[in-house]
Design an enzyme around this catalytic site. Structure first.
Site, PDB file in Angstrom:
ATOM      1  N   SER A  45      47.030  55.726   6.727  1.00 56.30           N
ATOM      2  CA  SER A  45      46.336  55.101   5.587  1.00 56.30           C
ATOM      3  C   SER A  45      45.239  56.046   5.117  1.00 56.30           C
ATOM      4  CB  SER A  45      45.698  53.785   6.028  1.00 56.30           C
ATOM      5  OG  SER A  45      44.801  53.301   5.045  1.00 56.30           O
ATOM      6  N   TYR A  55      40.033  49.420  11.891  1.00 54.96           N
ATOM      7  CA  TYR A  55      41.293  49.658  11.158  1.00 54.96           C
ATOM      8  C   TYR A  55      41.393  51.154  10.802  1.00 54.96           C
ATOM      9  CZ  TYR A  55      44.964  49.721   7.708  1.00 54.96           C
ATOM     10  OH  TYR A  55      46.116  50.041   7.033  1.00 54.96           O
TER      11      TYR A  55
END
Ligand code: NDP
Ligand code: 8X3
Length: 258
Positions: free
Chosen positions: A138, A151
């Site tokens: 990501s 995250y």
């Protein structure tokens, strides 16, 4: 013409994983669609008879991961591509107010789950000197933002692990790519992150044209079509409407007295 025939996609019941399965099955690959929600996988497999095998799999369950190959019909056993897509963000609170349980679930899924499946399938690929591992990282792994704490940390792991795999695979024909998407709509990502607060999830994509699951599926399809001598190490993909915000400065900050 692809070098590969059989693909295992984790997180195949929604979002990117679902779109990747549909795209690759449509292109003639044998696809193992793996996730926890079997009803979704079965509905998908029914659309692509014989082309998609629904595999109920929790990537955090090591015993289940260990039994992957024996659960597959013979025509799906020769896996030559692994798309490590299963993953999640939970919450977006600051590190000093968020849930430790959420942190652990993200680590267990995004890091340990990815490792479990990779550790199972990689030796089989190396043995036949054929294989491709595509990991979903990501932009959050490189570009920090408030509340991205663990995250983003898990996705930084995914990127560095992908690059380290390339080192270990030197001298083999295997390929590894990390895809690092930015803002992507039309998945369950924000619904999961905000724990069913669908209004909050929808607000993330208000008035923007974000990346779509089909864009990621097309990217995976492209990667699989690249020639044998070419490895794309990493791809960072953002919608045009998203860019970098610079560094934050707090003015008149009250500091601890000496
Ligand atoms: P979705 O929430 O739409 O899909 C996530 C998938 O992961 C689901 O199929 C879910 O299936 C599966 N999953 C979750 N936990 C497990 C588990 N323990 N074992 C097996 N499968 C699991 O998310 P996206 O499609 O948006 O995201 C896919 C990947 O892309 C994730 O790794 C995410 O971090 C990453 N990503 C997403 C971005 C976005 O903005 N959407 C941007 C950048 C990266 P089930 O619940 O049935 O198990
Ligand atoms: C998902 C993108 O920006 O929500 O990985 O972290 S972001």
């Amino acid at each position: 013409m692809s070098l590969y025939k059989t693909v295992l996609v984790t997180g195949a019941s929604a979002g990117f994983g679902l779109a990747i399965c549909e795209k690759l099955a449509g292109e003639g690959y044998k696809v193992i669609a793996a996730a926890r929600r079997q009803d979704k996988l079965e509905a998908l497999a029914a659309k692509y008879k014989g082309q998609i095998f629904p595999l109920k799999l929790d990537v955090t369950d090591t015993a289940s991961v260990d039994a992957i190959i024996e659960k597959l019909p013979d025509e799906f056993k020769q896996i030559d591509v692994l798309v490590n897509n299963a993953g999640l963000a939970l919450g977006q609170d600051k590190a000093f107010t968020c849930s430790l349980k959420d942190w652990n679930t993200m680590v267990d899924t995004n890091i340990k789950g990815l490792l479990n499946v990779t550790h199972k399938l990689l030796p089989l690929m190396v043995k036949k000197n054929k294989g491709y591992i595509i990991n979903l990282g990501s932009t959050a792994g490189a570009w920090p933002y408030t509340g991205g704490n663990v995250y983003g940390g898990t996705k930084a792991f995914v990127e560095q692990f992908s690059r380290n795999l390339r080192c270990d695979l030197a001298g083999t024909a295997l390929k590894v790519t990390v895809i690092k998407p930015g803002l992507c709509s039309d998945t369950e990502f924000s619904n999961v992150r905000f724990k069913g607060d669908n209004e909050k999830a929808a607000a993330v994509y208000k008035d923007v044209e974000a990346i779509k699951p089909e864009d990621i599926a097309n990217t995976v399809s492209y990667l699989l079509s690249t020639p044998a001598h070419m490895n794309i190490n990493a791809l960072e993909i953002m919608p045009v409407c998203q860019t970098f915000g610079g560094l934050a400065v707090t003015r008149n900050l009250k500091l601890e007295e000496k």
